[in-house]
Structures are given as structure tokens and as C-alpha cells.
Design a protein around this motif. Structure first.
Motif, short mmCIF file in Angstrom:
data_model
loop_
_atom_site.label_atom_id
_atom_site.label_comp_id
_atom_site.label_asym_id
_atom_site.label_seq_id
_atom_site.Cartn_x
_atom_site.Cartn_y
_atom_site.Cartn_z
N TYR A 8 0.79 -1.13 -0.10
CA TYR A 8 -0.02 0.02 -0.14
C TYR A 8 0.91 1.27 -0.01
CZ TYR A 8 -5.00 1.36 0.89
OH TYR A 8 -6.32 1.80 0.39
N ILE A 9 2.00 1.17 0.74
CA ILE A 9 2.67 2.38 0.93
C ILE A 9 3.50 2.56 -0.34
CG2 ILE A 9 4.72 3.19 2.03
CD1 ILE A 9 3.92 1.99 4.62
N LEU A 10 4.07 1.52 -1.12
CA LEU A 10 4.74 1.76 -2.23
C LEU A 10 3.80 2.10 -3.43
CD1 LEU A 10 6.76 -1.71 -2.40
CD2 LEU A 10 7.67 0.54 -2.31
N GLY A 11 2.68 1.70 -3.61
CA GLY A 11 1.67 2.27 -4.25
C GLY A 11 1.53 3.82 -4.31
N ILE A 12 1.32 4.34 -2.90
CA ILE A 12 1.18 5.68 -2.91
C ILE A 12 2.53 6.27 -2.91
CG2 ILE A 12 0.94 7.55 -0.97
CD1 ILE A 12 -0.97 5.80 0.58
N ALA A 13 3.70 5.86 -2.84
CA ALA A 13 5.08 6.16 -3.17
C ALA A 13 5.05 6.46 -4.83
CB ALA A 13 6.24 5.68 -2.60
N PHE A 14 4.68 5.26 -5.57
CA PHE A 14 4.67 5.41 -7.07
C PHE A 14 3.58 6.54 -7.37
CE2 PHE A 14 6.92 1.22 -6.84
CZ PHE A 14 7.80 1.80 -7.81
N LEU A 15 2.41 6.62 -6.78
CA LEU A 15 1.39 7.48 -7.17
C LEU A 15 2.06 9.04 -7.01
CD1 LEU A 15 -1.46 8.78 -7.79
CD2 LEU A 15 -1.78 8.31 -5.36
N ILE A 16 2.74 9.44 -6.00
CA ILE A 16 3.31 10.69 -5.77
C ILE A 16 4.47 11.03 -6.90
CG2 ILE A 16 4.60 12.07 -4.25
CD1 ILE A 16 3.07 10.95 -1.87
N ALA A 17 5.17 9.85 -7.07
CA ALA A 17 6.18 10.21 -8.01
C ALA A 17 5.81 10.29 -9.65
CB ALA A 17 7.08 8.92 -8.28
N SER A 18 4.71 9.64 -9.79
CA SER A 18 3.99 9.58 -11.05
C SER A 18 3.34 11.08 -11.10
CB SER A 18 3.00 8.72 -11.41
OG SER A 18 2.09 8.61 -10.56
N ASP A 19 2.76 11.49 -10.07
CA ASP A 19 2.31 12.86 -10.11
C ASP A 19 3.36 14.05 -10.29
OD1 ASP A 19 -0.34 12.05 -9.55
OD2 ASP A 19 -0.19 12.49 -7.55
N LEU A 20 4.63 13.84 -9.70
CA LEU A 20 5.49 14.84 -9.80
C LEU A 20 5.99 14.99 -11.50
CD1 LEU A 20 7.51 14.35 -6.51
CD2 LEU A 20 6.18 16.17 -7.07
N VAL A 21 5.99 13.91 -11.75
CA VAL A 21 6.43 13.59 -13.38
C VAL A 21 5.45 14.29 -14.40
CG1 VAL A 21 7.25 12.07 -15.19
CG2 VAL A 21 7.97 11.57 -13.01
N GLU A 22 4.44 13.83 -13.92
CA GLU A 22 3.30 14.45 -14.82
C GLU A 22 3.12 15.88 -14.74
OE1 GLU A 22 -1.70 13.54 -15.61
OE2 GLU A 22 -0.58 12.48 -13.76
N ILE A 23 3.33 16.37 -13.45
CA ILE A 23 3.45 17.75 -13.46
C ILE A 23 4.70 18.60 -14.20
CG2 ILE A 23 3.76 19.92 -11.73
CD1 ILE A 23 2.19 18.34 -9.89
N SER A 24 5.53 17.90 -14.30
CA SER A 24 7.13 18.38 -14.87
C SER A 24 6.77 18.40 -16.45
CB SER A 24 8.33 17.61 -14.41
OG SER A 24 8.10 16.29 -14.71
N ILE A 25 6.03 17.67 -17.07
CA ILE A 25 5.97 17.37 -18.49
C ILE A 25 5.24 18.78 -19.11
CG2 ILE A 25 4.46 16.24 -20.38
CD1 ILE A 25 4.96 13.58 -18.88
N PRO A 26 4.26 19.16 -18.36
CA PRO A 26 3.69 20.56 -19.10
C PRO A 26 4.80 21.77 -18.84
CG PRO A 26 1.89 19.74 -17.75
CD PRO A 26 3.30 18.85 -17.57
N LYS A 27 5.50 21.67 -18.02
CA LYS A 27 6.46 22.57 -17.80
C LYS A 27 7.61 22.49 -19.07
CE LYS A 27 8.28 24.10 -13.97
NZ LYS A 27 8.77 23.66 -12.63
N MET A 28 7.78 21.15 -19.42
CA MET A 28 8.71 20.94 -20.50
C MET A 28 8.26 21.46 -21.56
SD MET A 28 11.92 19.93 -21.21
CE MET A 28 12.20 19.41 -19.66
N ILE A 29 6.98 21.16 -21.88
CA ILE A 29 6.60 21.55 -23.34
C ILE A 29 6.34 23.05 -23.30
CG2 ILE A 29 4.28 21.50 -24.23
CD1 ILE A 29 3.66 18.92 -23.23
N GLY A 30 6.19 23.63 -22.29
CA GLY A 30 6.19 25.27 -22.00
C GLY A 30 7.46 25.64 -22.28
#
Length: 254
Positions: A8-30
Motif C-alpha cells: 500500500y505504501i509503495l503504491g502511494i509512493a509510486f503515485l506521488i512520483a508519477s504526479d511529480l513527473v506528470e506536473i513536470s511534463i507541461p513545464k517541459m512543453i512550455g
């Protein structure tokens, strides 16, 4: 469940990591758009190449993180559902005969099927969406305040109170209609169980047509209850997206 809490903890950790990467993609497109808009041809070719490779890397990284998020998070929820079903079945085996004389078979079937599925969705999708929403809101607010300022950020999140009110009001209605669906399923299961257990009596008194008519009425009632639930459930997501879109429109107009 405690022994599987690490997943459960690992799943939440991967969730947070994927959110951080997802946020960085629009900045890269900009940044890529800024290079195309303001850079010279030579600068464009050199910087564009590196930015595009970073964009491709982030996209594949997001894919991998989402895979492991589902593997650990959804996997442990399925194990939880399996454990709850086994525990409930063991409990059914230990209950005295007097309990089954009082309880309706349809209610027990509803508890063993739909209710456990609802628990799985709550422990899985509901927790996943809640953690995802809380983390994204906090991080996105911080990024927006730093990038565009407080005024524009407040303009973008202005629909959030309306979304909260609509979700709360419609959520209560969904819970009430979900209970009605469970009651309809219980009545339908009870009727089918009685028909099969008393099939000799039904045939002996030539009540087949009556049983068929009864089954059709209960089936239509169950379908009507489901449609009532689906109508309000289906209206919730478009309304939320509509209100969220107004924040984007207000930001552009501002």
C-alpha cells in the motif's frame, strides 16, 4: 492487511512520483514552445533536441511509474477483497441455523457480492483518487503561485468551492440510490432462490407463468433502480469538469 501494508505504501509512493513527473511534463512543453518562439535557428536545433529527449524520457518514466502504481496499489486491494470474502464465508459457516431462519438469502448474497465490491472500490479507487487529489492540489497551487502569482492562481481555483458543494450534495444522493440498488438486488436474489428451492411446488401447481412474471417485474425494478443511480452518477463528472473548465476560461480571460 497489515502484512500487505508495505505494498500500500509503495503504491502511494509510486503515485506521488508519477504526479511529480506528470506536473513536470507541461513545464517541459512550455520550455519547448518558448524555444520555438524566441530562439534562433541554431539555438532551436541544439536545445530542441535535448528538450525533446527529456520529454520522451519523462513520458516513458511516467508510463513505468503508473504501471507500478497499479501493480502495488490495486494488487493489495484485490488481496484485501479476497481476504474479506474468505472472512465473510468463514463467518457464514460458523453462524447458527437460527440466523439463517431470520436472514433473507438475498440480503446475504448482496453482502457477499456488491457490498464487498463497494469495499474494494473504497479501499482502492477512492483512496487512490483522494491521495492523488490532495497531493496534486497542494503541489499545483505551490507551482502556480510561484509561476503566475497569487491573483491568477486564485482565479484558476475559484470553481473549487462549487465543485466541493456539488460533490457533497450529489454524493449523498448517490449513497441513497446505491442503497436502493442493493435492496433491489436483495429482493431479486431472494425471489430467484425461493423459486429454485421450491421448484417442485411451482411445477406441481403449474405456477411457472406466475414465477416468470414475478421475476420480470423484479428485474425491471432492479434495472430502474440502477438507471436512477447511473443518471445522477453520470451527471456528476460532467458537472465537475464543467466547473473546472470555467477556472481555465477565467484564467485566460484575466
Amino acid at each position: 492487511m497489515l502484512k500487505n501494508s508495505i505494498y500500500y505504501i509503495l503504491g502511494i509512493a509510486f503515485l506521488i512520483a508519477s504526479d511529480l513527473v506528470e506536473i513536470s511534463i507541461p513545464k517541459m512543453i512550455g520550455r519547448i514552445v518558448d524555444i520555438l518562439k524566441h530562439g534562433t535557428v541554431s539555438i532551436n536545433l541544439s536545445e530542441m533536441s535535448s528538450k525533446l529527449w527529456i520529454f520522451v524520457f519523462l513520458s516513458f518514466l511516467l508510463l513505468i511509474l503508473r504501471f507500478f502504481r497499479r501493480k502495488y496499489f490495486i494488487g493489495v486491494v484485490l488481496k484485501l477483497e479476497y481476504a474479506v470474502r474468505n472472512h465473510l464465508f468463514s463467518k457464514f459457516l460458523r453462524l447458527p441455523q437460527a440466523f439463517y431462519d431470520r436472514a433473507r438469502t438475498g440480503d446475504l448474497m448482496a453482502r457477499a457480492t456488491n457490498d464487498i465490491s463497494a469495499v474494494r472500490k473504497m479501499a482502492g479507487r477512492a483512496v487512490l483518487i483522494s491521495v492523488d487529489a490532495i497531493f496534486l492540489i497542494l503541489v499545483v497551487l505551490a507551482v502556480m503561485i510561484k509561476a503566475v502569482g497569487i491573483k491568477l492562481t486564485l482565479m484558476g481555483v475559484s470553481p473549487f468551492p462549487g465543485i466541493l458543494i456539488i460533490s457533497t450534495v450529489m454524493g449523498r444522493k448517490i449513497r441513497g440510490r446505491f442503497k436502493n440498488v442493493q435492496e433491489g438486488f436483495s429482493r431479486l436474489s431472494e425471489s430467484v432462490q425461493e423459486s429454485f428451492s421450491g421448484i417442485a411446488v411451482v411445477k406441481g401447481y403449474a405456477q411457472e407463468e406466475g414465477e416468470i412474471e414475478k421475476f420480470e417485474k423484479l428485474s425491471m425494478d432492479y434495472a430502474t433502480r440502477n438507471l436512477s443511480l447511473i443518471k445522477i452518477w453520470g451527471a456528476l463528472h460532467p458537472l465537475v469538469r464543467l466547473l473546472a473548465g470555467t477556472g481555465t476560461v477565467l484564467t485566460i480571460l484575466f
